[in-house]
Design a protein around this motif. Structure first.
Motif, short mmCIF file in Angstrom:
data_model
loop_
_atom_site.label_atom_id
_atom_site.label_comp_id
_atom_site.label_asym_id
_atom_site.label_seq_id
_atom_site.Cartn_x
_atom_site.Cartn_y
_atom_site.Cartn_z
N MET A 107 39.20 23.39 45.91
CA MET A 107 38.40 24.60 45.97
C MET A 107 37.38 24.64 44.82
N GLY A 108 37.74 23.99 43.70
CA GLY A 108 36.84 23.97 42.56
C GLY A 108 35.58 23.16 42.81
N ASN A 109 35.60 22.28 43.80
CA ASN A 109 34.43 21.46 44.12
C ASN A 109 33.42 22.20 44.99
N LEU A 110 33.82 23.36 45.49
CA LEU A 110 32.93 24.11 46.38
C LEU A 110 31.93 24.91 45.57
N LYS A 111 30.88 25.35 46.23
CA LYS A 111 29.88 26.20 45.60
C LYS A 111 30.46 27.60 45.41
N HIS A 112 30.37 28.13 44.20
CA HIS A 112 30.97 29.42 43.87
C HIS A 112 29.91 30.48 43.60
N VAL A 113 30.32 31.70 43.78
CA VAL A 113 29.51 32.84 43.38
C VAL A 113 30.31 33.64 42.35
N VAL A 114 29.63 34.38 41.52
CA VAL A 114 30.30 35.18 40.49
C VAL A 114 30.75 36.50 41.11
N ARG A 115 32.04 36.66 41.20
CA ARG A 115 32.62 37.91 41.72
C ARG A 115 32.78 38.93 40.61
N MET A 116 33.19 38.45 39.42
CA MET A 116 33.35 39.34 38.27
C MET A 116 32.67 38.69 37.07
N THR A 117 31.99 39.47 36.27
CA THR A 117 31.36 38.97 35.05
C THR A 117 32.45 38.65 34.02
N VAL A 118 32.03 38.04 32.91
CA VAL A 118 32.99 37.72 31.85
C VAL A 118 33.66 39.00 31.35
N ASN A 119 32.88 40.06 31.18
CA ASN A 119 33.43 41.34 30.74
C ASN A 119 34.51 41.82 31.72
N GLU A 120 34.18 41.79 32.99
CA GLU A 120 35.11 42.27 34.02
C GLU A 120 36.34 41.37 34.12
N THR A 121 36.13 40.04 33.97
CA THR A 121 37.25 39.11 34.03
C THR A 121 38.21 39.34 32.87
N LEU A 122 37.67 39.55 31.67
CA LEU A 122 38.52 39.85 30.52
C LEU A 122 39.28 41.16 30.72
N GLN A 123 38.61 42.14 31.29
CA GLN A 123 39.31 43.40 31.59
C GLN A 123 40.49 43.16 32.52
N HIS A 124 40.25 42.33 33.53
CA HIS A 124 41.31 42.05 34.51
C HIS A 124 42.48 41.33 33.85
N TRP A 125 42.20 40.36 32.96
CA TRP A 125 43.27 39.65 32.27
C TRP A 125 44.06 40.59 31.36
N ILE A 126 43.38 41.42 30.62
CA ILE A 126 44.09 42.38 29.76
C ILE A 126 44.95 43.31 30.58
N LEU A 127 44.40 43.81 31.67
CA LEU A 127 45.16 44.70 32.55
C LEU A 127 46.37 43.99 33.14
N MET A 128 46.17 42.77 33.62
CA MET A 128 47.24 42.02 34.26
C MET A 128 48.39 41.73 33.29
N LEU A 129 48.06 41.21 32.11
CA LEU A 129 49.11 40.83 31.16
C LEU A 129 49.86 42.05 30.63
N SER A 130 49.14 43.12 30.33
CA SER A 130 49.81 44.32 29.82
C SER A 130 50.68 44.94 30.91
N PHE A 131 50.20 44.91 32.15
CA PHE A 131 50.99 45.48 33.26
C PHE A 131 52.28 44.69 33.45
N ILE A 132 52.19 43.36 33.45
CA ILE A 132 53.38 42.53 33.63
C ILE A 132 54.39 42.78 32.51
#
Length: 646
Positions: free
Chosen positions: A418-443
């Motif tokens: 899947m990494g060889n396919l053409k990608h689009v940005v679904r979340m910016t770096v800011n949004e991705t970091l927010q998601h990681w912080i949310l995910m880890l704290s929630f777990i």
């Protein structure tokens, strides 16, 4: 006609006058009192004092026999209070000193230690005292429990005396004894039958009710089985001959009495499915509960794991599944006359065990009957059993391990491709970091939070049970630190929403009429009444539901978590009661369940297990997703770019 001597008649008339005078005088006295008190009615029953006194055992007595402080010749009928001297409390000991000598204690307290202790009139009545043999008497057998219940269900009394609980009453009312009395069986046990201790003449007295810790109490450990034996004589005889009764006679407080197996107030018959001695509950709730105790096992000299092993063989598994026609502990060991295996009279003595087994298994041989029931015996020749045990353990490890390796390899390789396919940005770096912080704290919050509630679970022992339990000391700090991180994310996300991209994000997250159309189209597609799925824009209705559920959950968890973290502050400064904190704890707990289940059932499916995103949507890792997947999942999005607009 025989002549009557005047000297004979006079003494007889004098004797009759002397005998009649007290009763006549008492009648005149009562009539004098009723001139004022005739219309005074007692609250509990709608009748007059005249009627009460007339039916009382004291009807032949004058009022002042009890109300000794009142003198009829000192009345001032013109005064507001005709009695010059205020009436003093009635002293029953004037006539019943022998009873008062006996009635010195009720339960935990001396009778003069507190105003709540029952006085004579609380149980016998005041002006309507009747003999206990009278069916209308408060102390009649049919009414006696109601007299006890009146005080023991009084909420004010319960608050002042923690040992008084209305729960005992409700349990008794659903017991076999209370139900039998309701069916008209007058000899069924009342409160007095169990709690009344024996007087000097041997009968159970309501005037000697002692707490269970008192050595003379009818419910004391050493006496309670004798108390039950008053009604259940044959069962008690068997019990005292059995090992439990023998140990109690020796003063061994670790032995079982009647109440250990049958309960105390809510004693149910064996055919009641909820009874502790019902066929499907007896082994686990009555026998194993004591016999699996390591302390008791060490004292008695057997392995504490042995009773638990009953559930492993055929009998235990069938009983656990609800079968009532299968052997349990008492089927083999006896009901009340339980004896150790070494006793020649024991049902499980080597000389008797075959006869015991043949009651259910006719024709069973002696060798088969002698086999162990609790722990399967180790046969002398175990080469083949050992071989197949090792063989299957190795086969299971190799087979399942290879299957797992195959599936992990299959999944990882597809992620790599899947990494060889053409990608689009679904979340910016800011949004991705927010998601990681949310995910880890929630777990972290989920694991450490549920670890407190389910501290005995195997996974909690595995995570925090190290260091002889020292790991549990870290659970609380980890939970609180994770809560702070989650709170930081909340502030971070709130600030983000005021940015240009954040304003567009929140605008696209608001529900519109089209979302309800998509819900309908999806339902039709799932039911096979539509060929194509709904065409979503930037965010589907599922993602919008997730987001707003997240906001809702964040508000609830933060709003309830902070007061639970600092209870003293909120009690002192905000006047929170313990009841309010208990409500917040319940909300916090069930909101955690709701959020956790929503993540597993809804979010994880949409990101990993949905067929349209297999093997997963990688946006949660890097913020990017394959362009083809994006077009398939969000075909109505106005723009599709490889930049950071999505």
């Amino acid at each position: 006609m025989l002549p009557v001597c005047r000297n004979t008649v006079t003494p007889i008339l004098t004797l009759i006058a002397l005998l009649v005078q007290p009763a006549w005088a008492a009648g005149v006295e009562i009539e004098s009192c009723l001139d004022c008190h005739q219309d005074v009615k007692r609250q509990s029953i709608n009748t007059t004092y005249d009627a009460l006194i007339g039916a009382s055992v004291h009807a032949h007595m004058g009022c002042i026999r009890c109300h000794t402080s009142i003198a009829l010749d000192e009345l001032d009928l013109n005064a507001a209070n005709p009695h010059v001297v205020p009436a003093e409390p009635v002293n029953c000991s004037a006539c019943h000193q022998d009873v008062l000598d006996t009635y010195r204690q009720h339960g935990m307290r001396e009778i003069d230690a507190h105003a709540d202790m029952p006085a004579c009139q609380d149980c016998h009545g005041a002006h309507d005292i009747r003999r206990s043999s009278d069916a209308k008497a408060m102390t009649h057998r049919s009414n006696l429990s109601a007299v006890c219940i009146a005080c023991h269900t009084d909420e004010d009394v319960a608050r002042r005396h923690p040992n008084v609980s209305s729960g005992h009453v409700s349990l008794y009312m659903s017991s076999v004894h209370a139900l039998a009395r309701a069916d008209g069986k007058a000899q069924a046990a009342t409160c007095l039958d169990c709690h009344g201790s024996r007087a000097e003449d041997g009968h159970r007295s309501a005037h000697i009710i002692l707490h269970s810790g008192h050595v003379d109490s009818a419910t004391h450990f050493l006496r309670v089985s004798d108390t039950c034996g008053d009604c259940h004589r044959s069962e008690a005889d068997d019990y005292w001959q059995g090992i439990h009764g023998q140990l109690v006679k020796r003063g061994d407080v670790s032995s079982a009495t009647c109440t250990h197996c049958h309960g105390e107030h809510r004693i149910a018959p064996p055919d009641d499915a909820d009874s502790t001695v019902s066929a499907n509950h007896l082994s686990i709730h009555a026998c194993v509960r004591c016999h699996s105790s390591p302390i008791l096992a060490e004292r008695a000299g057997y392995d504490s794991a042995e009773p638990k092993s009953y559930i492993d063989p055929f009998h235990g598994l069938k009983s656990k599944s609800g079968r009532v026609h299968v052997a349990n502990c008492v089927s083999c060991h006896g009901v009340h006359k339980l004896l150790p295996q070494t006793d020649p009279d024991s049902m499980v003595h080597p000389d008797n065990v075959q006869a015991t087994c043949t009651e259910c298994h006719p024709g069973m041989s002696e060798s088969r009957a002698s086999r162990s029931i609790h722990n399967p015996p180790v046969q002398p020749d175990t080469r083949w059993t050992h071989f197949f045990t090792v063989f299957y353990m190795a086969m299971i490890a190799v087979t399942i391990g290879l299957m797992l390796m195959h599936n992990v390899g299959h999944w990882v390789r597809h992620v790599q491709l899947m990494g060889n396919l053409k990608h689009v940005v679904r979340m910016t770096v800011n949004e991705t970091l927010q998601h990681w912080i949310l995910m880890l704290s929630f777990i972290a919050l989920v694991i450490t939070g549920f670890a407190l509630r389910f501290s005995d679970a195997f996974w909690v022992e595995w995570l925090f049970g190290w260091g002889d339990g020292a790991g549990f000391l870290y659970r609380g700090p980890i939970h609180r630190i994770s809560g702070v991180v989650f709170l930081v994310w909340c502030v971070w996300h709130l600030v983000y929403l005021f940015s240009t991209r954040g304003r567009r994000f929140i605008r696209d997250m608001i529900w519109s009429r089209k979302d309800f159309t998509h819900v309908k189209q999806s339902a039709l597609f799932f039911l096979g009444r539509r060929d194509q799925p709904a065409r979503f824009g930037r965010f589907s209705y599922m993602e919008k539901c997730e987001y707003w559920a997240l906001i809702w959950g964040a508000v609830i968890m933060v709003g309830t978590g902070i007061p639970l973290w600092f209870p003293d502050y909120f009690i002192e400064r905000w006047s929170f009661s313990l009841g309010v904190l208990n409500v917040l704890q319940v909300i916090h707990y069930y909101e955690a369940w709701l959020a956790t289940l929503a993540i597993f059932v809804w979010h994880i499916y949409g990101v990993i297990f949905s067929p349209s995103v297999y093997p997963m949507n990688p946006a949660w890792i890097s913020g990017k997703m394959p362009e083809e997947m994006y077009k398939r999942e969000h075909p109505d999005c106005p723009t599709i770019r490889t930049g950071d607009e999505h």
